[in-house]
Enzyme design. Structure first.
Site, PDB file in Angstrom:
ATOM      1  N   ASP A 220       0.838  -1.199   0.000  1.00  0.00           N
ATOM      2  CA  ASP A 220       0.000   0.000   0.000  1.00  0.00           C
ATOM      3  C   ASP A 220       0.875   1.253   0.000  1.00  0.00           C
ATOM      4  O   ASP A 220       1.852   1.335   0.754  1.00  0.00           O
ATOM      5  CB  ASP A 220      -0.868  -0.038   1.273  1.00  0.00           C
ATOM      6  CG  ASP A 220      -1.940   1.036   1.289  1.00  0.00           C
ATOM      7  OD1 ASP A 220      -2.790   1.032   0.391  1.00  0.00           O
ATOM      8  OD2 ASP A 220      -1.920   1.878   2.212  1.00  0.00           O
ATOM      9  N   GLU A 269      14.334 -15.673   0.304  1.00  0.00           N
ATOM     10  CA  GLU A 269      14.754 -16.766   1.196  1.00  0.00           C
ATOM     11  C   GLU A 269      13.698 -17.864   1.249  1.00  0.00           C
ATOM     12  O   GLU A 269      13.964 -18.965   1.717  1.00  0.00           O
ATOM     13  CB  GLU A 269      14.912 -16.252   2.632  1.00  0.00           C
ATOM     14  CG  GLU A 269      16.129 -15.426   2.899  1.00  0.00           C
ATOM     15  CD  GLU A 269      16.036 -14.811   4.287  1.00  0.00           C
ATOM     16  OE1 GLU A 269      15.393 -15.422   5.180  1.00  0.00           O
ATOM     17  OE2 GLU A 269      16.580 -13.715   4.465  1.00  0.00           O
TER      18      GLU A 269
END
Ligand code: GLC
Length: 556
Positions: A220, A269
């Protein structure tokens, strides 16, 4: 949940969706606005249980992923974009267990889940802000926000001239005399991203939801996190015009990119291909491209496309510019026509051009729907990823005549804001012909639905040839199976009459007539789909005004 470690995360058992590599490059992503999608507990407000029960509908529609607007603990000053606890589900939407079940069910159905992350500001009820206020001037917690002394003899004037996107000054004075910055509502204080605790907190929040198994984040106000040093005056008296059209001391500062590079390393990751999409209102697609460099975010909404009128020349320009801007950074283009902040495109296109994205007149509904359907087929034929906002597959118009007393958009109450009429695109969607809220739930609906929506319901349109819902289903099926429409990054424009867009993508051809009269174009091959009634004869196709046609030259 605990911090991430090298050990398997507690939720590593959540299966991710296996599938094509780079799934996101041509994905169709469906935006669910949780308040208004489906109400599982009959309180008139949508919730996670409701969404979960409707996942099979989304799978059958043929989308790849679902983006959920915020469902976190929030006082709802801005419909959940004011987050009080980033790691909790608001009771009105359910619990963390519901979120877990939703993610798992979605994955089982082959749908990915993207959640909304709100890092520019918190709620004024967020623990840090409440304590910062209570502790008073000089509190170290105030440094995590933008607290300042005012200007003027007694500090009675705001620290600078910035205005809130929702109208009025971007500063509010607290009882002890200091002011704090809020680019949106006063209940949404902006974080100070120069403070290391803010970055630490958001890295931890990212891991929390990644451990929950989400496939990505919609960020956002991704263009707002970093403010120019010293918070300089903007010096303009027409700030709302600048928003999205210029770099300002509070939007699209280059400093935001360092944050996204860090976030990208965290995402990478995790197993599965998880993605970030930026809500970044920037002046140009070229500026938008900065957000999707290879070591930053994956996608950014194409607001230049969303704000383009239904006009062949303008559309061609924005398509070309987008593809050109994305090519050097290797990111897919994205296409979007509607979301929870703008008047639905069926209503935008029903009105004369030039009215912007907050329209309060119904216009010519038939015209709007014809154009909306044609615009959808055009969008879904372009290379890259496309976003669909809930209800557009039903051809829903904006509800332009909501009574003032039911409105909840905070900007409506601040008068001068640009976005005060966003409730009109947030009305709960109709599922059935009958029922208090047309199947949205059993307990009414938080915003009233027009009577005419019975005939726009999922039930009324399912299996009906030519309905907007069946048009979307067919288009997504063609896109997926037939022509591989989202792949690649090129369109080959074909010569076409004035007001008509025509392009080829391999054996696939798309022709969109944005003009006011019918046109006849040469056609070789087999019609795949059309947004309206077309006539075919002897190597020609006749398209009425505001109609898009897809055909393939492939045999068989
Ligand atoms: C984004 C959201 C909008 C919200 C604003 C403040 O623009 O899409 O709904 O009001 O940010 O968070």
């Amino acid at each position: 949940m605990s911090q991430h470690s090298a050990d398997p995360a507690p939720h590593s058992t959540v299966a991710t969706v296996t599938g094509r590599r780079d799934w996101w490059r041509d994905a169709v992503i469906y935006q669910v606005y949780p308040r208004s999608f489906a109400d599982g507990d009959g309180d008139g407000m949508g919730d996670l249980a409701g969404i979960r029960s409707r996942l099979p509908y989304l799978r059958d529609l043929g989308v790849d992923a679902v983006w959920l607007s915020p469902f976190y603990a929030s006082p709802q000053a801005d419909a959940g974009y004011d987050v009080a606890d980033y790691r909790a589900v608001d009771p009105m939407f359910g619990t963390l267990l519901d979120a877990d079940a939703l993610i798992r069910d979605a994955h089982t159905l082959g749908l990915r889940i993207i959640v909304d992350l709100v890092p520019n500001h918190s709620s004024d009820q967020y623990d840090w802000f409440r304590r910062a206020l209570a502790e008073g001037p000089g509190s170290p917690l105030r440094e995590r926000y933008h607290f300042r002394a005012g200007r003027g003899e007694n500090g009675e004037l705001p620290p600078n001239d910035w205005e809130s996107v929702f109208g009025g000054p971007a500063w509010t004075r607290v009882e002890d005399g200091e002011w704090y910055l809020h680019l949106f509502a006063p209940e949404q204080p902006d974080f100070n991203w120069e403070h290391p605790a803010v970055g630490d907190e958001f890295r931890s929040i990212l891991r929390f939801w990644l451990d929950m198994g989400v496939d990505g984040f919609r960020i956002d106000v991704a263009h707002g996190l970093v403010k120019a040093a010293g918070l300089p005056d903007l010096g303009s008296h027409d700030q709302l015009k600048l928003l999205g059209n210029d770099v300002t001391p509070f939007f699209d500062q280059d400093g935001v990119h360092a944050i996204y590079r860090q976030w990208r390393t965290i995402l990478d990751e995790y197993s599965g291909e998880r993605v970030f999409v930026a809500e970044a209102w920037t002046p140009t697609v070229e500026r938008t491209a900065h957000y999707v460099r290879p070591d930053e975010l994956h996608q950014a909404f194409n607001f230049q496309y969303l704000t383009t009128e239904w006009d062949a020349g303008e559309l061609r320009t924005v398509v070309d510019r987008t593809l050109e801007a994305m090519r050097p950074v290797g990111a897919p283009a994205t296409w979007v026509l509607s979301n929870h902040d703008v008047t639905r495109h069926a209503t935008r296109f029903a009105n004369p051009p030039g009215l912007g994205t907050q329209i309060r007149t119904a216009g010519d509904r038939g015209l709007g729907l014809r154009r909306a359907r044609a615009a959808t087929l055009l969008m879904l034929a372009l290379p890259g990823s496309a976003y669909v906002y809930q209800g557009e597959e039903l051809g829903l118009p904006d509800v332009v005549d909501l009574p003032d007393e039911v409105r909840q958009d905070p900007a409506y109450f601040r008068g001068a804001g640009q976005d005060g009429f966003r409730d009109g695109c947030r009305v709960p969607i109709p599922w059935t012909r009958e029922g208090t809220s047309y199947g949205f739930g059993t307990g009414g609906s938080w915003l009233p639905q027009p009577d005419s929506w019975a005939e726009l319901s999922v039930e009324a349109q399912t299996g009906v040839p030519g309905s907007t819902l069946e048009l979307y289903r067919a288009a997504l099926a063609v896109r997926r199976a037939q022509a591989d429409l989202g792949a690649g990054d090129a369109v080959e424009w074909l010569r076409a009459p004035e007001g008509v867009l025509a392009f080829r993508r391999g054996e696939f051809v798309c022709v969109a007539n944005t003009g006011s009269g019918s046109v006849t174009v040469p056609m070789r091959g087999r019609v795949l789909l059309a947004s309206g009634e077309i006539a075919e004869s002897d190597g020609e196709a006749k398209l009425p005004a505001d109609t898009t046609l897809w055909w393939t030259e492939a045999t068989g």
